[in-house]
Design an enzyme around this catalytic site. Sequence first.
Site, PDB file in Angstrom:
ATOM      1  N   ASN A 205       0.847  -1.194   0.000  1.00 36.89           N
ATOM      2  CA  ASN A 205       0.000   0.000   0.000  1.00 36.89           C
ATOM      3  C   ASN A 205       0.880   1.241   0.000  1.00 36.89           C
ATOM      4  OD1 ASN A 205       0.371   0.959   2.875  1.00 36.89           O
ATOM      5  ND2 ASN A 205      -0.382  -1.113   3.252  1.00 36.89           N
ATOM      6  N   ASP A 274      -4.888  -5.933   5.243  1.00 40.07           N
ATOM      7  CA  ASP A 274      -5.977  -6.706   5.852  1.00 40.07           C
ATOM      8  C   ASP A 274      -6.034  -8.128   5.295  1.00 40.07           C
ATOM      9  OD1 ASP A 274      -6.968  -4.689   7.549  1.00 40.07           O
ATOM     10  OD2 ASP A 274      -7.956  -3.717   5.847  1.00 40.07           O
ATOM     11  N   LYS A 284       8.335 -17.851  -9.428  1.00 42.93           N
ATOM     12  CA  LYS A 284       7.602 -16.767 -10.090  1.00 42.93           C
ATOM     13  C   LYS A 284       6.412 -17.360 -10.868  1.00 42.93           C
ATOM     14  CE  LYS A 284       7.945 -13.122 -13.413  1.00 42.93           C
ATOM     15  NZ  LYS A 284       8.535 -12.779 -14.682  1.00 42.93           N
ATOM     16  N   PHE A 322      -4.986   3.991  14.204  1.00 37.74           N
ATOM     17  CA  PHE A 322      -5.161   4.964  13.122  1.00 37.74           C
ATOM     18  C   PHE A 322      -6.228   4.450  12.178  1.00 37.74           C
ATOM     19  CE2 PHE A 322      -1.958   8.372  12.825  1.00 37.74           C
ATOM     20  CZ  PHE A 322      -1.310   8.132  14.024  1.00 37.74           C
ATOM     21  N   LYS A 336     -14.381   2.124  15.179  1.00 35.13           N
ATOM     22  CA  LYS A 336     -13.185   1.260  15.257  1.00 35.13           C
ATOM     23  C   LYS A 336     -12.561   1.326  16.652  1.00 35.13           C
ATOM     24  CE  LYS A 336     -12.171   1.390  10.376  1.00 35.13           C
ATOM     25  NZ  LYS A 336     -11.395   1.919   9.264  1.00 35.13           N
ATOM     26  N   LYS A 340     -12.218  -2.131  18.708  1.00 33.90           N
ATOM     27  CA  LYS A 340     -10.868  -2.662  18.972  1.00 33.90           C
ATOM     28  C   LYS A 340     -10.412  -2.366  20.399  1.00 33.90           C
ATOM     29  CE  LYS A 340      -9.431  -2.591  14.149  1.00 33.90           C
ATOM     30  NZ  LYS A 340      -8.305  -2.804  13.242  1.00 33.90           N
TER      31      LYS A 340
HETATM   32  N1  CTP Z   1      -4.509  -2.837  12.124  1.00 32.89           N
HETATM   33  C1  CTP Z   1      -3.892  -3.913  12.733  1.00 32.89           C
HETATM   34  N2  CTP Z   1      -3.846  -5.124  12.127  1.00 32.89           N
HETATM   35  C2  CTP Z   1      -4.425  -5.325  10.938  1.00 32.89           C
HETATM   36  C3  CTP Z   1      -5.073  -4.245  10.297  1.00 32.89           C
HETATM   37  C4  CTP Z   1      -5.090  -3.014  10.916  1.00 32.89           C
HETATM   38  O1  CTP Z   1      -3.372  -3.736  13.832  1.00 32.89           O
HETATM   39  N3  CTP Z   1      -4.368  -6.514  10.365  1.00 32.89           N
HETATM   40  C5  CTP Z   1      -4.531  -1.538  12.800  1.00 32.89           C
HETATM   41  C6  CTP Z   1      -3.904  -0.429  12.001  1.00 32.89           C
HETATM   42  O2  CTP Z   1      -2.511  -0.297  12.292  1.00 32.89           O
HETATM   43  C7  CTP Z   1      -4.679   0.782  12.447  1.00 32.89           C
HETATM   44  C8  CTP Z   1      -6.059   0.228  12.693  1.00 32.89           C
HETATM   45  O3  CTP Z   1      -5.874  -1.158  12.979  1.00 32.89           O
HETATM   46  O4  CTP Z   1      -4.192   1.314  13.664  1.00 32.89           O
HETATM   47  C9  CTP Z   1      -6.922   0.378  11.490  1.00 32.89           C
HETATM   48  O5  CTP Z   1      -8.097  -0.258  11.708  1.00 32.89           O
HETATM   49  P1  CTP Z   1      -8.900  -0.967  10.541  1.00 32.89           P
HETATM   50  O6  CTP Z   1     -10.228  -1.346  11.097  1.00 32.89           O
HETATM   51  O7  CTP Z   1      -8.108  -2.012   9.897  1.00 32.89           O
HETATM   52  O8  CTP Z   1      -9.061   0.220   9.631  1.00 32.89           O
HETATM   53  P2  CTP Z   1      -8.750   0.311   8.146  1.00 32.89           P
HETATM   54  O9  CTP Z   1      -7.401  -0.240   7.818  1.00 32.89           O
HETATM   55  O10 CTP Z   1      -9.029   1.720   7.820  1.00 32.89           O
HETATM   56  O11 CTP Z   1      -9.778  -0.760   7.640  1.00 32.89           O
HETATM   57  P3  CTP Z   1     -11.141  -0.827   6.904  1.00 32.89           P
HETATM   58  O12 CTP Z   1     -10.698  -1.235   5.591  1.00 32.89           O
HETATM   59  O13 CTP Z   1     -11.836  -1.850   7.672  1.00 32.89           O
HETATM   60  O14 CTP Z   1     -11.771   0.528   6.986  1.00 32.89           O
END
Ligand code: CTP
Length: 404
Positions: A205, A274, A284, A322, A336, A340
């Site tokens: 990303n 995610d 490859k 974040f 969130k 969490k």
């Molecule tokens: N996070 C984490 N582990 C993951 C994914 C995200 O610890 N596998 C943490 C990120 O570092 C961030 C927060 O969770 O602090 C983000 O929450 P999330 O619900 O994943 O938000 P987004 O990435 O914005 O996801 P969404 O696509 O669900 O909006």
Amino acid sequence: MLIAVGVSGGIGAYKAVEVVRGLQRRGHDVVAVMTANATRFVGPITFEAITRRPVITDQFEAGANADIEHIAIASTIDLLIIAPATANILGKLANGIADDFLSTLYLATRAPVLVAPAMNTQMFAHEAVRSNLDALAARGVRFVEPGEGYLACGWIGKGRLAEPDEIVAAAEDVLRPRGPLRSQRVLVTAGPTYEDVDPVRYLGNRSSGRMGFAIAGEAARRGAEVTLVAGPTSLDPPPVRELVRVRSAEQMHAAVLGRADDMHVVVMAAAVADYAPIEPSDQKVPKGGDTVTMVLKKTPDILAELGRRRIASGGGPLLVGFAAETERVVAHAAAKRESKHADLFVANDVSRADAGFGVDTNAVTIVGPDGSETLPLQSKSRVAIAILDRIEALLTAHPAKTSG
Ligand code: CTP
């Protein structure tokens, strides 16, 4: 730390050279600023040689104002020292007169200021000088008192510039962190994660790591023992106690979960993938048909797992998450934060071109237990300061319950 040493025109100016050296020996970076009169006592070239930076001597020097670093000094320095400070510069500082670079810097900076006066005994005792010193002290300026003894002008008494060692020790004292993050163990994650598809391809990303690095750097400046868990980034990390480089969400999960129990604060600024390919291919993957389907599995949600652990144990570090959002930014971040079990959630509107991924500025809303606060667009280092201010306020109100 970056320290500006301002030198004004007094016989003690030569001692400022030793002050600079003493600060450098303690690992600080120094930029020298000289008034026009100071250059009559010591040549700027002396300071230039030992600081290895251009010496700022005159506000109106051709080209000097176009130099970004030169202008940025006011906001980047951690401390302004003026040694020696003559009666003249004290009068300017006390009365807000800004007619050269040093007096302008004093007004422009928000860094702490340490002043070492040096002048003739009678001048030092004069009511005009005393009242200027009082005015500056009332504004939080710190002083290193002049010493007593024979002065260059022939008088015996108080007025000689303090010894360089004393000035350096006073500077260290001013810089010593005193806030609630001092000696606290803080883990910060930063950057993206890369999920390998095969030996040459990955899913990643656009996170640069800038925001997380700014938070880690600011926490270290506040005296925290910082562990930085960084995904693949091309930026130079700030100086921290421990730097752990990881690539994938799985590796970040292991690095964070293995250390979290020892931490007082965990800030999850990383953009963790995610989903990841179920099983990266060893070889490859060759080109195939017109379309391709890739099956992904969910990665472990690190922050959610930390949240569950704290609910189960009733303790654990303060948690900061974040949220990168493109719509209903605050509502999504608040949801969130709840789900969490985090203390703070920093919501980031990534639909704006001037905020979020890959740029130096950010516009965030901090969602906490007592509601949300929207910050104006500002540099990521300023945003880091605001986030750590909120963390410090929470630590003071509810000290983190960790094992150590
Ligand atoms: N996070 C984490 N582990 C993951 C994914 C995200 O610890 N596998 C943490 C990120 O570092 C961030 C927060 O969770 O602090 C983000 O929450 P999330 O619900 O994943 O938000 P987004 O990435 O914005 O996801 P969404 O696509 O669900 O909006």
